[in-house]
Design an enzyme around this catalytic site. Sequence first.
Site, short mmCIF file in Angstrom:
data_model
loop_
_atom_site.label_atom_id
_atom_site.label_comp_id
_atom_site.label_asym_id
_atom_site.label_seq_id
_atom_site.Cartn_x
_atom_site.Cartn_y
_atom_site.Cartn_z
CG ASP A 395 -0.46 -0.19 2.44
OD1 ASP A 395 0.73 -0.37 2.49
OD2 ASP A 395 -1.25 -0.22 3.33
C1 LAN Z 1 3.74 -0.96 10.09
C2 LAN Z 1 4.03 0.49 9.74
C3 LAN Z 1 3.00 0.76 8.32
C4 LAN Z 1 1.98 -0.15 8.23
C5 LAN Z 1 1.23 0.58 6.88
C6 LAN Z 1 2.03 0.61 5.90
C7 LAN Z 1 0.25 1.65 7.34
C8 LAN Z 1 0.08 -0.74 6.79
O1 LAN Z 1 -0.91 -0.23 5.85
C9 LAN Z 1 0.64 -2.23 6.37
C10 LAN Z 1 1.44 -2.47 7.65
C11 LAN Z 1 2.53 -1.59 7.84
C12 LAN Z 1 3.48 -1.75 7.02
C13 LAN Z 1 3.05 -1.93 9.28
C14 LAN Z 1 2.98 -3.19 9.99
C15 LAN Z 1 3.36 -3.51 11.24
C16 LAN Z 1 4.54 -2.56 11.75
C17 LAN Z 1 5.81 -2.80 11.05
C18 LAN Z 1 4.19 -1.05 11.72
C19 LAN Z 1 2.72 -0.83 12.32
C20 LAN Z 1 5.03 -0.44 12.23
C21 LAN Z 1 5.51 -1.15 13.55
C22 LAN Z 1 5.03 -2.73 13.33
C23 LAN Z 1 5.92 -3.65 13.81
C24 LAN Z 1 5.50 -5.08 13.60
C25 LAN Z 1 6.52 -3.41 15.12
C26 LAN Z 1 7.45 -4.55 15.82
C27 LAN Z 1 6.49 -5.44 16.47
C28 LAN Z 1 6.46 -6.67 15.94
C29 LAN Z 1 4.99 -7.47 16.79
C30 LAN Z 1 7.28 -7.57 15.20
#
Ligand code: LAN
Length: 653
Positions: A395
């Site tokens: 996305d």
């Molecule tokens: C994110 C940040 C961006 C987010 C969007 C692009 C907004 C979404 O549409 C798809 C998923 C994604 C890429 C996403 C997935 C999970 C993340 C990476 C996070 C919320 C930022 C932090 C999180 C990550 C998993 C944190 C570390 C914790 C774990 C459980 C591994």
Amino acid sequence: MNRPMDVPDQDDVPETDAVIEGGLEWMERTQSDKGSWEGDYGGPLFLLPLYVFTCYLVDEMPDEEICSEIERYLRNHQNQDGGWGLHVEAHSYVYTSVLNYVAMRLLGVEASDPDLKRCRQWFLPRGGAARAPQWGKFGLALLGLIPWKGVMPVPPELWLLPKGAPVYPGRLWCHARMVYLPMSWLCGVKPTPEADPLLDEIRTEITRRPIEDIDWESAASKTAPEDINTPLTSTYRVVNKVLQFYERHAIDSVRQRALDFALDQIRQEDENTSYICIGPINKLLNTLCWHYARPDGPEVQAHIERMPDYLWHADDGVKMQGYNNSELWDTAFAVQSIAATDREDEFSEMLQSAFDYIEANQVLEEVPEREEYFRERSTGGWPFSNREHGWPISDCTAEGLKASLMLEDQVDTPLPEWRREEAVEQILEMQNPDGGWPTYEKIRAPEWIEVLNPSEVFYDIMVDYSFVECTSASLQALAAFRDRHPDYAPDRIDAAIDRGRDYILDDQRADGSWKGSWGICFTYGTWFGVWGLRAAGLDADHEAIQHACDFLESKQMDDGGWGEHSDSCVEKEYVSTDEGQAVMTSWALLALAKGGRRDSEAVRRGTAFLRDRQKEDGTWPDEHIAGVFNGTCAIHYDNYLKIFPVWALSVCR
Ligand code: LAN
């Protein structure tokens, strides 16, 4: 975009215009020199303690001022009951309470400090360190505060399993894969820090009984009820027993081979991401791996230099962010918001420089030997933050492409055609067999492996599923591209859009809503659901869209706004906040407007809510957190207040 001629209440128009103007000026004031919008991406409370642990272990504590700002942040977010939550709006968890307690101690706070006493009074009766979930116990073992046998094992030998096995770690969702990779290396090596009087003191403060009296092997799989969102399955309990048995009998030569394999994977991830790493946890754990694998080597140094990328200094103190930043994502949305105001010409400089950021951060090359490192194609994609980070996301690619296309008549040199096509190829390649789009990688593991999720805290971390948000954004981008380039791969694009549409229709809930996974929650998901279906060619009066609009209208609050609490994600049912929230109200309005209800009473009340809430300086007051991940952890998107009200008011005007 054309300004509508049939504005319901003409008297509202000047006022709306002034509000939009105020919002645009706020955007203008806060744009960075790079053209992006920077912002606070904090919220989770399980990251900062690991940051402090890592600095402590590699003997590179931040300077005094930062340490005291970290301490201030932690004090600011300690709950009334003395514990810390998983995130800033959550109830206390043993996990984050013990970890943040230890972090405070490492920062120099005395055990007799009243806040720390309160904290101990909260976590000790709940079992303290011995009842923290896996990731908590792992952090404590790194500091030698509990023995390694107290951590449910993650042997690196898992990487030596046949690659075809459904449970092969290379098949995990990339975020889980990248956390469990260095975790497996560290679990395989079991490093213990040198004797340290401070650690010796802390060790006696975090368990109820003396540490030697605890049966750690059995404690490893015991967790305080407060912390359990995904209980360990009986299957995992059996697997854990097997792994514990294996740990006692691991063969040195096999272990060494596994460690070498894992370290090579770690090295490649570090190099691919300029030592930023895909996320906050693997960033810290990879640093520690190098600290033990090559003490004082160039890798540790390279990591240390990029540690501050994850810190953010805000009014509430210094925090660790959930990603190195959210700049590409926010900038792509900001562009779409500004474009919706129909005032592009007045703000052309702001748009040009936003475009420059987007243009400069598209990924234009593949990572080396990507198959060996379980990576998919990258060229043409956009990451969430910046090109240096480099992991493309479906996305983010879609929003980057949408924004670039929107600006094609606005900027000096529009995005060249080949780069648009690469973006389209990137999007097409990521579509899942179920027609939806995942976050980073096409699904590669069966969903049942979720029974092996050992985290207990996070939902759905094992597999990269399809999501309504990723699907909707991808559809919108493909449709926008097809409008401009009807001759490029028309069949493939049409087919992808149709399959995506069917996925979205299928994913709609009986009440007409969609559950979002990355924003809170049904409001966010339903905005994407409606926009996706419209982009796929459905009319506004299609029953799925009208059903969604009815759902949203049923959730409008007396103040005219919409507000959804992060508990919605945990409970999987709509949970309202006390009052409307500007960001969620904007999502609902965007959906209703696309659903053909721009002239409705609901929209009139919703836009009035947004206008009334704006402050004199053009900003909107801080409000509840609006982002989330893995079902349980809320995360703050600083720029959403800047972007969405302006966008919604413009679309509804
Ligand atoms: C994110 C940040 C961006 C987010 C969007 C692009 C907004 C979404 O549409 C798809 C998923 C994604 C890429 C996403 C997935 C999970 C993340 C990476 C996070 C919320 C930022 C932090 C999180 C990550 C998993 C944190 C570390 C914790 C774990 C459980 C591994």
